[in-house]
Design an enzyme around this catalytic site. Structure first.
Site, PDB file in Angstrom:
ATOM      1  N   VAL A 123      24.602   9.947 -76.151  1.00 57.89           N
ATOM      2  CA  VAL A 123      25.187   9.098 -75.113  1.00 57.89           C
ATOM      3  C   VAL A 123      26.496   9.686 -74.587  1.00 57.89           C
ATOM      4  O   VAL A 123      26.774   9.659 -73.381  1.00 57.89           O
ATOM      5  CB  VAL A 123      25.412   7.669 -75.649  1.00 57.89           C
ATOM      6  N   HIS A 124      27.307  10.255 -75.473  1.00 59.08           N
ATOM      7  CA  HIS A 124      28.634  10.753 -75.059  1.00 59.08           C
ATOM      8  C   HIS A 124      28.568  11.974 -74.139  1.00 59.08           C
ATOM      9  O   HIS A 124      29.570  12.352 -73.538  1.00 59.08           O
ATOM     10  CB  HIS A 124      29.505  11.065 -76.283  1.00 59.08           C
ATOM     11  N   ILE A 125      27.401  12.588 -74.019  1.00 57.68           N
ATOM     12  CA  ILE A 125      27.274  13.777 -73.171  1.00 57.68           C
ATOM     13  C   ILE A 125      27.222  13.413 -71.688  1.00 57.68           C
ATOM     14  O   ILE A 125      27.596  14.207 -70.831  1.00 57.68           O
ATOM     15  CB  ILE A 125      26.006  14.575 -73.558  1.00 57.68           C
ATOM     16  N   ARG A 129      31.742  11.190 -71.822  1.00 57.72           N
ATOM     17  CA  ARG A 129      32.899  10.655 -72.529  1.00 57.72           C
ATOM     18  C   ARG A 129      32.390   9.721 -73.614  1.00 57.72           C
ATOM     19  O   ARG A 129      31.209   9.367 -73.648  1.00 57.72           O
ATOM     20  CB  ARG A 129      33.847   9.910 -71.588  1.00 57.72           C
TER      21      ARG A 129
END
Length: 339
Positions: free
Chosen positions: A234-236, A291
């Site tokens: 998800v953070h990518i 983020r």
């Protein structure tokens, strides 16, 4: 958390130990030593490196406790023999290689904050050689994290699992060992799933594993599955990209199926846990739009996508688990018959 003057200085100077370790791995010094003690000249010859430089580095590694020295001979300690010699099945040298890949980007942190994100010059993520190395690096790390992360997850009754963005399959394999009745499909880039197939064979799990090599946004995930496990992806991506993936996940799940997201979740203030807000800087450096997100942001996406029954678990200071269940379609009540 930095609280004292001494801790402040120690943090500012911590890069020296990190860079020394990475250099030792990049030069394969621990592998060149192997099981038998050797002199600096012998190790330098095997590494095709400067005898003086190798001796300085070996002494620094000895001072750190990663090597032992008797006279002019150096030998691996139990720790370095287990984790830093590539001949060991428990080696984490690919993960330390990855830390070295990130080094130049971290040097540019202040510049990135000042000027914003810019295209990266290092090997692109879709480069097959880079992707294989990267997948092995994350596999080495996940192998040790898996027992802690999977402990609160209960998959009793599930028969089919999709490990989405599963890389080399570390978590899928651990779940298969825990739940022998489970069958897992690992979805990732083609170069990554080749590593997964080799690791499944080595773990004697080939009969329980399928792989799909493809693109997260354009290729079909297969299914429908009882459970989709989605770890550290998800953070990518941006919020819009994550919502696109959730739509595809919804199509790949059975009604009433479960989605398990493992992530570096931020608290509402976006500053805590401190390990996650620090990790968020990596996304500024290493991704185009990614983020770290708060629990609340991810839950809002899931609600919008048709999920409910949310469960949060903070595994440690950095890692969190967000579980959700896909809503089942409500049956329409039959219309009353006219007389």
């Amino acid at each position: 958390m930095i609280r004292t003057y001494e801790e402040l200085l120690r943090t500012a100077d911590a890069f020296t130990d990190s860079r020394t370790l990475i250099a030792g791995v990049e030069l394969d010094l621990f592998t060149h030593i192997g099981k038998k003690p050797a002199t600096a000249k012998e190790i330098a010859r095997r590494a095709d490196a400067s005898p003086e430089g190798v001796e300085f580095l070996l002494n620094a590694l000895t001072g750190m406790g990663l090597l032992a020295k008797s006279g002019e001979r150096y030998r691996n300690t139990p720790l370095s023999r287990t984790y830093l010699d590539t001949a060991s099945i428990q080696s984490i040298t690919n993960f330390i290689w990855l830390a070295g890949q990130h080094w130049d980007d971290w040097i540019g942190l202040a510049d990135a904050v000042r000027k914003g994100r810019r295209p990266k010059k290092r090997s692109p993520p879709d480069n097959p050689a880079f992707r294989r190395h990267f997948s092995k690096a994350l596999h080495e790390r996940s192998f040790y994290l898996a027992p802690k992360i999977l402990r609160p997850i209960d998959l009793r009754g599930a028969r089919t699992l999709l490990d989405l963005g599963g890389g080399a399959g570390s978590y899928a394999f651990a779940l298969l060992v825990k739940y022998p009745e489970l069958h897992a499909t690992i979805f990732d880039r083609p170069a990554a799933v080749k590593v997964a197939l080799a690791e499944a064979k080595r773990a004697d799990l080939s009969e329980q594993v399928d792989v799909i090599g493809g693109d997260l946004f354009t290729d079909d995930y297969g299914g429908p599955y009882d459970v989709i496990f989605y770890s550290n992806v998800v953070h990518i991506y941006s919020p819009e990209e994550n919502r696109r993936v959730l739509k595809k996940i919804k199509k790949a799940l059975k009604p009433g199926g479960r989605l398990i997201i493992v992530e570096y979740f931020l608290d509402k203030d976006q500053a805590h846990p401190p390990d996650v807000s620090s990790f968020n800087l990596m996304m500024l450096l290493f991704t185009e739009r990614g983020r770290c997100y708060t629990w609340q942001e991810a839950t809002a996406w899931l609600k919008r996508a048709g999920f409910s029954r949310f469960r949060r678990t903070r595994v440690d200071g950095k890692i969190g688990i967000l579980e959700a269940t896909l809503k089942t379609a409500r049956r329409k009540k039959p219309s009353p018959r006219r007389r």
